[in-house]
Design a protein around this motif. Structure first.
Motif, short mmCIF file in Angstrom:
data_model
loop_
_atom_site.label_atom_id
_atom_site.label_comp_id
_atom_site.label_asym_id
_atom_site.label_seq_id
_atom_site.Cartn_x
_atom_site.Cartn_y
_atom_site.Cartn_z
N LEU A 148 13.31 -4.89 6.94
CA LEU A 148 13.76 -6.11 5.76
C LEU A 148 13.29 -5.62 4.75
CD1 LEU A 148 11.88 -8.76 7.87
CD2 LEU A 148 14.52 -8.26 7.89
N PRO A 149 14.23 -5.73 3.54
CA PRO A 149 13.98 -5.17 2.08
C PRO A 149 13.54 -6.67 1.67
CG PRO A 149 16.37 -5.68 2.45
CD PRO A 149 15.73 -5.86 3.69
N LEU A 150 12.26 -6.81 1.02
CA LEU A 150 11.49 -7.69 0.47
C LEU A 150 10.83 -7.44 -0.92
CD1 LEU A 150 9.66 -9.00 3.49
CD2 LEU A 150 11.66 -10.15 2.61
N PRO A 151 10.92 -8.40 -2.04
CA PRO A 151 10.32 -7.97 -3.31
C PRO A 151 8.82 -8.07 -2.87
CG PRO A 151 11.22 -10.34 -3.12
CD PRO A 151 11.75 -9.70 -1.84
N GLY A 152 8.07 -7.29 -3.81
CA GLY A 152 6.80 -7.32 -3.90
C GLY A 152 6.09 -8.47 -3.94
N TRP A 153 6.54 -9.47 -4.69
CA TRP A 153 5.99 -10.60 -5.01
C TRP A 153 5.94 -11.67 -3.65
CZ3 TRP A 153 8.43 -15.05 -4.16
CH2 TRP A 153 9.88 -15.09 -4.04
N TRP A 183 4.21 -2.33 15.70
CA TRP A 183 5.24 -1.47 16.34
C TRP A 183 6.59 -1.86 16.01
CZ3 TRP A 183 7.76 -3.78 21.27
CH2 TRP A 183 8.52 -2.79 21.90
N ILE A 184 7.12 -3.12 16.06
CA ILE A 184 8.28 -3.53 15.66
C ILE A 184 8.95 -3.39 14.32
CG2 ILE A 184 9.94 -5.70 15.21
CD1 ILE A 184 8.40 -6.99 17.80
N LEU A 185 7.88 -3.67 13.33
CA LEU A 185 8.20 -3.49 11.95
C LEU A 185 7.98 -2.28 11.13
CD1 LEU A 185 7.38 -7.19 10.77
CD2 LEU A 185 9.55 -6.38 10.96
N LEU A 186 6.71 -1.65 11.73
CA LEU A 186 6.04 -0.35 11.04
C LEU A 186 6.32 0.80 11.85
CD1 LEU A 186 2.81 -1.79 9.43
CD2 LEU A 186 5.22 -1.77 8.42
N GLY A 187 6.85 0.58 13.09
CA GLY A 187 6.90 1.80 13.96
C GLY A 187 5.63 2.36 14.44
N LEU A 195 0.81 -1.15 -0.08
CA LEU A 195 -0.02 -0.04 -0.07
C LEU A 195 0.80 1.17 0.06
CD1 LEU A 195 -2.58 -1.19 2.54
CD2 LEU A 195 -3.02 -0.88 0.26
N ASP A 196 1.85 1.37 0.75
CA ASP A 196 2.89 2.35 0.74
C ASP A 196 3.49 2.69 -0.39
OD1 ASP A 196 2.11 2.99 3.48
OD2 ASP A 196 3.85 2.00 4.22
N ALA A 197 3.82 1.61 -1.08
CA ALA A 197 4.34 1.63 -2.31
C ALA A 197 3.54 2.18 -3.58
CB ALA A 197 5.04 0.25 -2.75
N GLY A 198 2.14 2.36 -3.26
CA GLY A 198 1.30 2.90 -4.13
C GLY A 198 0.28 1.91 -4.65
N LEU A 254 5.22 -5.76 -7.86
CA LEU A 254 5.49 -6.96 -7.45
C LEU A 254 7.21 -7.37 -7.72
CD1 LEU A 254 2.43 -9.05 -8.57
CD2 LEU A 254 3.11 -7.77 -6.20
N ALA A 255 7.89 -6.68 -8.70
CA ALA A 255 9.19 -6.99 -8.87
C ALA A 255 10.14 -6.19 -8.26
CB ALA A 255 9.35 -7.09 -10.35
N THR A 256 9.34 -5.10 -7.57
CA THR A 256 10.20 -4.04 -7.01
C THR A 256 10.69 -4.41 -5.44
OG1 THR A 256 9.38 -2.33 -8.28
CG2 THR A 256 10.51 -1.63 -6.22
N THR A 257 11.67 -4.16 -4.81
CA THR A 257 11.77 -4.25 -3.56
C THR A 257 11.29 -3.27 -2.76
OG1 THR A 257 14.15 -5.48 -4.01
CG2 THR A 257 13.69 -4.72 -1.95
N THR A 258 10.47 -3.69 -1.65
CA THR A 258 9.82 -2.70 -0.78
C THR A 258 10.43 -2.96 0.75
OG1 THR A 258 7.93 -4.14 -0.51
CG2 THR A 258 7.97 -2.38 -2.25
N ALA A 259 10.32 -2.09 1.57
CA ALA A 259 10.61 -2.15 2.98
C ALA A 259 9.68 -2.80 3.97
CB ALA A 259 11.31 -0.99 3.31
N LEU A 260 9.99 -3.84 4.66
CA LEU A 260 9.17 -4.13 5.55
C LEU A 260 9.78 -3.83 6.97
CD1 LEU A 260 6.28 -5.45 6.63
CD2 LEU A 260 7.51 -7.93 6.48
N GLY A 261 9.58 -2.82 7.46
CA GLY A 261 10.50 -2.27 8.49
C GLY A 261 11.92 -2.25 8.04
#
Length: 323
Positions: free
Chosen positions: A219-224, A270-274, A34-37, A210-217
Motif C-alpha cells: 500500500l502506497p500511503l502518504p506519511g501524514w 507478516w502480511i504487510l512487512l514480510g 522509521l524505514d523512511a529515515g 509527511l508529504a512523501t509517499t511511503t510503502a506499507l507493504g
C-alpha cells in the motif's frame, strides 16, 4: 461509590477486539516512517502530539484534575505515554515488531517481581508458574542457545518498554475513582508531548517525510496518513474502545481479549512487512502470552493486559489496555 456499570457482553467484546486491533497496528504503521529515515523519537512525538490535540477537549473539560492530581498526571506522562512508546518505537527500529511487542508483554511479570522482591508481598503459586512460562518463552523467542540472533540493543529497549509498562500498572492501582481514565490519558499525552520537546526537537523533524509517499507493504500511503493513524486510531480510538470494553465487560474478560494485540501485530507484520517468526519463535510467542496471562490473572488487584491501559479489578471504570 458510583453504581456498577451495566454489562453487555456482545458489545463489550466488539470494543475489546477493536481496542486490541487498534493498539496492535501501532508498530506496523510506525515502521514505514522509521524505514523512511524518521527518528523513533520523532515518530513518538508525532503520535503523542496528535493524541494530545485530539483529546484536548477532554482535558479542558476535566481541567480540575490538573490541580487535584498533578503527580499522577506527571507520572502517566513520563512512564506509559512517553517512556513506553518511545522505547517501543526505538525497539522496532532494530528488531521485528512482533518480537518487540512480545517482550513488552513481560510487563505483568515485572509487576510480580516488584511485588515479591520489593514489597515482600506473597504471591500465589500460579503466579510463579506464569513467570517461569514467560521467561521460558522469552528464551525460545530470542533463540538464546544460538547466541541470540536479535539485536541486543533492540531487545534492551523492548525490555525498557516492559519496565515502563510495569510502572504504569502500579500507577493504575493507585489512580483512584476521582480520576476519569480518558482525562488521565488526555493529560498524560499533553504532558508527554511537552516533556519530549527537548529530546524530539520537532523543529528539526524532516516534515517533508509527511508529504512523501511511503510503502506499507503493497500500500502506497502518504506519511501524514501514517502519523494520523498513530494519533487517532492507535491512541485515541484504542484507549476509548479499551475503556468502553472494561465498562461493558468485566476487567478480566476485557484483559483477556486485549492479549489479541500481540497476535494482531504478528499477523499484520507478516502480511504487510514480510516479518516472519521461526517455528521455535512461534512456540516462544505462545508460551510468553500464556505465561504473562497467567501471571496477570493470578494476583488479585494486579492490572490487566500489558498494552495501553490495564484495568483494575476493583475499579470497573479503568481502561483495558497500553502499546
Amino acid at each position: 461509590m458510583p453504581p456498577a456499570p451495566a454489562r453487555h457482553r456482545p458489545t463489550g467484546l466488539v470494543f475489546a477486539l477493536a481496542s486490541a486491533l487498534a493498539f496492535g497496528g501501532a508498530g506496523i504503521f510506525a515502521r514505514p516512517l522509521l524505514d523512511a529515515g524518521m527518528d523513533p523519537i520523532h515518530v513518538t512525538w508525532l503520535r503523542l502530539a496528535g493524541a494530545a490535540l485530539l483529546l484536548l477537549p477532554v482535558a479542558v473539560r476535566h481541567r480540575r484534575l490538573l490541580t487535584r492530581r498533578p503527580l499522577l498526571i506527571l507520572a502517566y506522562g513520563v512512564f506509559p505515554m512517553a517512556g513506553v512508546q518511545a522505547l517501543y518505537f526505538a525497539a522496532i527500529a532494530r528488531i521485528p515488531v512482533g518480537i518487540a511487542l512480545l517482550i513488552e508483554f513481560l510487563g505483568p511479570v515485572l509487576v510480580l517481581a516488584w511485588l515479591r522482591l520489593v514489597r515482600r508481598t506473597k504471591v500465589p503459586p500460579a503466579a510463579a508458574v506464569g513467570v517461569i512460562l514467560a521467561v521460558t518463552g522469552l528464551v525460545l523467542l530470542l533463540e538464546v542457545w544460538a547466541g541470540m540472533r536479535l539485536d541486543a540493543v533492540g531487545v534492551g529497549l523492548a525490555l525498557g518498554a516492559a519496565a515502563g509498562q510495569a510502572a504504569y500498572f502500579l500507577l493504575s492501582d493507585r489512580t483512584g475513582q476521582d480520576a476519569d481514565p480518558l482525562a488521565v490519558i488526555a493529560f498524560g499525552s499533553l504532558t508527554a508531548t511537552v516533556l519530549l520537546l527537548p529530546l524530539a526537537r520537532p523543529w528539526s523533524l524532516d516534515w517533508d517525510l509527511l508529504a512523501t509517499t511511503t510503502a506499507l507493504g503493497p500500500l502506497p500511503l502518504p506519511g501524514w496518513s501514517l502519523a494520523l493513524w498513530l494519533g487517532l486510531v492507535s491512541t485515541v480510538i484504542a484507549y476509548f474502545t479499551g475503556i468502553a470494553a472494561v465498562r461493558l465487560l468485566s476487567p478480566q474478560i476485557a484483559g483477556g481479549v486485549a492479549y489479541l494485540e500481540v497476535v494482531t501485530a504478528i499477523v499484520l507484520a507478516w502480511i504487510l512487512l514480510g516479518e516472519t517468526l521461526a517455528p521455535v519463535q512461534i512456540l516462544g510467542a505462545v508460551v510468553i502470552v500464556t505465561g504473562a496471562f497467567i501471571a496477570q490473572t493470578a494476583v488479585p488487584g494486579t492490572p490487566g493486559p500489558p498494552t495501553d491501559t490495564p484495568p483494575d479489578p476493583i475499579d470497573p471504570d479503568r481502561p483495558a489496555a497500553l502499546a
